[in-house]
Write a protein that holds these residues in place. Structure first.
Motif, PDB file in Angstrom:
ATOM      1  N   LEU A  78       4.743   3.672  -7.324  1.00  0.00           N
ATOM      2  CA  LEU A  78       4.755   5.051  -6.833  1.00  0.00           C
ATOM      3  C   LEU A  78       6.000   5.827  -7.251  1.00  0.00           C
ATOM      4  O   LEU A  78       6.031   7.060  -7.155  1.00  0.00           O
ATOM      5  N   GLY A  79       7.050   5.105  -7.655  1.00  0.00           N
ATOM      6  CA  GLY A  79       8.262   5.783  -8.104  1.00  0.00           C
ATOM      7  C   GLY A  79       9.130   6.317  -6.986  1.00  0.00           C
ATOM      8  O   GLY A  79       9.989   7.172  -7.222  1.00  0.00           O
ATOM      9  N   LYS A  80       8.936   5.800  -5.767  1.00  0.00           N
ATOM     10  CA  LYS A  80       9.734   6.265  -4.630  1.00  0.00           C
ATOM     11  C   LYS A  80      10.036   5.089  -3.717  1.00  0.00           C
ATOM     12  O   LYS A  80       9.131   4.385  -3.279  1.00  0.00           O
ATOM     13  N   ALA A  81      11.336   4.877  -3.431  1.00  0.00           N
ATOM     14  CA  ALA A  81      11.749   3.767  -2.569  1.00  0.00           C
ATOM     15  C   ALA A  81      11.714   4.191  -1.102  1.00  0.00           C
ATOM     16  O   ALA A  81      12.320   5.203  -0.738  1.00  0.00           O
ATOM     17  N   PRO A  82      11.021   3.449  -0.239  1.00  0.00           N
ATOM     18  CA  PRO A  82      10.996   3.811   1.178  1.00  0.00           C
ATOM     19  C   PRO A  82      12.302   3.442   1.878  1.00  0.00           C
ATOM     20  O   PRO A  82      13.043   2.557   1.428  1.00  0.00           O
ATOM     21  N   ARG A  83      12.575   4.117   2.962  1.00  0.00           N
ATOM     22  CA  ARG A  83      13.720   3.777   3.804  1.00  0.00           C
ATOM     23  C   ARG A  83      13.313   2.609   4.703  1.00  0.00           C
ATOM     24  O   ARG A  83      12.243   2.630   5.316  1.00  0.00           O
ATOM     25  N   LEU A  84      14.150   1.581   4.782  1.00  0.00           N
ATOM     26  CA  LEU A  84      13.830   0.379   5.562  1.00  0.00           C
ATOM     27  C   LEU A  84      14.992   0.021   6.472  1.00  0.00           C
ATOM     28  O   LEU A  84      16.142  -0.039   6.036  1.00  0.00           O
TER      29      LEU A  84
ATOM     30  N   SER B 171       0.802  -1.227   0.000  1.00  0.00           N
ATOM     31  CA  SER B 171       0.000   0.000   0.000  1.00  0.00           C
ATOM     32  C   SER B 171       0.833   1.274   0.000  1.00  0.00           C
ATOM     33  O   SER B 171       0.292   2.365  -0.207  1.00  0.00           O
ATOM     34  N   GLY B 172       2.120   1.172   0.251  1.00  0.00           N
ATOM     35  CA  GLY B 172       2.990   2.344   0.144  1.00  0.00           C
ATOM     36  C   GLY B 172       3.347   2.953   1.485  1.00  0.00           C
ATOM     37  O   GLY B 172       2.458   3.414   2.206  1.00  0.00           O
ATOM     38  N   PHE B 173       4.637   2.956   1.824  1.00  0.00           N
ATOM     39  CA  PHE B 173       5.125   3.526   3.078  1.00  0.00           C
ATOM     40  C   PHE B 173       6.338   4.403   2.798  1.00  0.00           C
ATOM     41  O   PHE B 173       7.076   4.191   1.832  1.00  0.00           O
ATOM     42  N   ASP B 174       6.527   5.375   3.667  1.00  0.00           N
ATOM     43  CA  ASP B 174       7.717   6.219   3.584  1.00  0.00           C
ATOM     44  C   ASP B 174       8.882   5.601   4.347  1.00  0.00           C
ATOM     45  O   ASP B 174      10.046   5.874   4.047  1.00  0.00           O
ATOM     46  N   GLY B 175       8.556   4.795   5.357  1.00  0.00           N
ATOM     47  CA  GLY B 175       9.585   4.160   6.168  1.00  0.00           C
ATOM     48  C   GLY B 175       9.088   2.849   6.725  1.00  0.00           C
ATOM     49  O   GLY B 175       7.893   2.694   7.008  1.00  0.00           O
TER      50      GLY B 175
ATOM     51  N   GLY C 267      17.531  -0.500  -6.077  1.00  0.00           N
ATOM     52  CA  GLY C 267      16.735   0.709  -5.967  1.00  0.00           C
ATOM     53  C   GLY C 267      15.310   0.497  -5.505  1.00  0.00           C
ATOM     54  O   GLY C 267      14.502   1.428  -5.529  1.00  0.00           O
ATOM     55  N   TYR C 268      14.979  -0.718  -5.048  1.00  0.00           N
ATOM     56  CA  TYR C 268      13.613  -0.992  -4.595  1.00  0.00           C
ATOM     57  C   TYR C 268      13.350  -0.431  -3.195  1.00  0.00           C
ATOM     58  O   TYR C 268      12.211  -0.103  -2.851  1.00  0.00           O
ATOM     59  N   ILE C 269      14.405  -0.357  -2.383  1.00  0.00           N
ATOM     60  CA  ILE C 269      14.322   0.203  -1.034  1.00  0.00           C
ATOM     61  C   ILE C 269      15.601   0.992  -0.776  1.00  0.00           C
ATOM     62  O   ILE C 269      16.607   0.827  -1.477  1.00  0.00           O
ATOM     63  N   ASP C 270      15.568   1.828   0.246  1.00  0.00           N
ATOM     64  CA  ASP C 270      16.778   2.425   0.812  1.00  0.00           C
ATOM     65  C   ASP C 270      16.989   1.676   2.123  1.00  0.00           C
ATOM     66  O   ASP C 270      16.530   2.088   3.182  1.00  0.00           O
ATOM     67  N   GLY C 271      17.659   0.526   2.035  1.00  0.00           N
ATOM     68  CA  GLY C 271      17.721  -0.388   3.173  1.00  0.00           C
ATOM     69  C   GLY C 271      19.003  -0.275   3.964  1.00  0.00           C
ATOM     70  O   GLY C 271      20.071   0.050   3.428  1.00  0.00           O
ATOM     71  N   ARG C 272      18.864  -0.562   5.247  1.00  0.00           N
ATOM     72  CA  ARG C 272      20.020  -0.631   6.126  1.00  0.00           C
ATOM     73  C   ARG C 272      19.715  -1.665   7.215  1.00  0.00           C
ATOM     74  O   ARG C 272      18.618  -1.678   7.780  1.00  0.00           O
TER      75      ARG C 272
END
Length: 338
Positions: free
Chosen positions: A113-119, A68-72, A170-175
């Motif tokens: 959505l064209g934007k990868a959430p930070r995870l 559903s789309g998350f920012d983080g 580029g699917y997530i900004d993961g750490r």
């Protein structure tokens, strides 16, 4: 911001949720919605907050939510070490399969959505272990080659690499942040092999006798709940450059022996409370713990400004204060101090 916490109904996830709600923002942006996904319903105090939306049920049944789309995202949901050793398939479903579903669902939302959430993925010090081809050093570092000796540690390492690869694509900004054993946890023991690290403090403070299943000389890195939550949030807020690459880092831990923990308990609560702990070796637990890291270093976390707890006495004192002030701590938790 719309934030998701998997495992958010558990002890650490709920504490993280409360801290985020208290702050009201992450990385300078207001948190408008906090979604808690877990097998069980979130605590009532969290669900009472209008910003919180709770979803209860197996992660493998929540793909639509995750798309559903998350920012983080904070990914904490996991079957624990003891459970994974007793039920191999449960561990794979709860850890590996569920994480793959989560990451693929987020990938779908990123492509839409064209934007990868930070995870942030909550990995574990359990990724480290001794192997004939890779002896484990006395202190494991960020750069120590992980060779896990449990299914749980293996799952955590597999997910670390998944997070790194989905980030590369580029699917997530993961750490990924490797948590040290968190103590002192309130409530009843869970299925984790590390549960006794909390039990040898929690039960005596509650007035209950307990046994320690490993020898007094066993050493392990420990972190308080507050320090751990602060570390997770700091890792989330760190820039890509400050985090330093795509591979996991060690969150800070206090390297202590069981004997040090019990000495700290006596110093804080007195000899009568300490006397409620006796030793009765459990060969299964001892064998698991013997393959764990004896201590850690945390240079990358240090560069982010993170520090270990000042002392084990401070960890016990934090638990006592939490029992007096925080939700989720039973009223009888300090009966042993009366």
């Amino acid at each position: 911001m719309r934030i998701l916490i998997t495992g958010g109904a558990g002890f650490l996830g709920a504490r993280l949720a409360r801290e985020i709600l208290k702050r009201g923002q992450l990385n300078g942006q207001s948190v408008s919605e906090l979604v808690i996904a877990d097998l069980f319903h979130a605590p009532a105090d969290l669900l009472a907050d209008p910003r919180v939306k709770g979803h209860a049920g197996p992660m493998l049944e929540q793909a639509q939510l995750f798309k559903s789309g998350f920012d983080g995202v904070f990914h904490l949901a996991s079957a624990v070490s003891g459970e994974c050793e007793l039920d191999f398939d449960l561990g794979l479903r709860s850890n590996v399969d569920s994480s793959r579903l989560l990451l693929d669902s987020i990938r779908a939302s990123t492509e839409r959505l064209g934007k990868a959430p930070r995870l942030v993925f909550a990995s574990s010090v359990a990724v480290f272990g001794p192997d004939a081809a890779n002896p484990m050093p006395a202190l494991v570092a960020d750069t120590t080659l992980p060779t896990p000796q449990t299914s749980y540690g293996t799952h955590k390492l597999m997910i670390e690499y998944m997070v790194a690869d989905y980030t590369r694509k580029g699917y997530i900004d993961g750490r990924a942040a490797r948590l040290m054993t968190v103590a002192v946890r309130p409530g009843k023991p869970n299925g984790a092999a590390s549960s006794f690290f909390s039990g040898i403090i929690r039960e005596p403070l509650a007035g209950t006798a307990t046994t320690c299943p490993v020898d007094a000389h066993v050493s392990h890195p420990i972190s308080s709940p507050g320090t751990t939550v602060h570390g997770l949030i700091t890792v989330f807020e760190a820039s890509r450059e400050a985090f330093g690459g795509r591979m996991a880092l060690n969150l800070p831990g206090l390297n202590v022996k069981v004997s040090d923990m019990l000495a700290a308990l006596e110093k804080v609560a007195g000899p009568a409370v300490r006397a409620r702990v006796t030793f009765q070796k459990d060969e299964r637990i001892a064998a698991i713990v013997d393959n764990w890291a004896k201590g850690c270093t945390f240079e990358r976390a240090h560069a982010l400004g993170l520090r270990a707890d000042a002392s084990y006495e401070a960890i016990i004192e934090q638990y006592i204060e939490d029992c007096k002030t925080r939700p989720g701590y039973p009223a009888e938790a300090l009966n042993g101090l009366k």
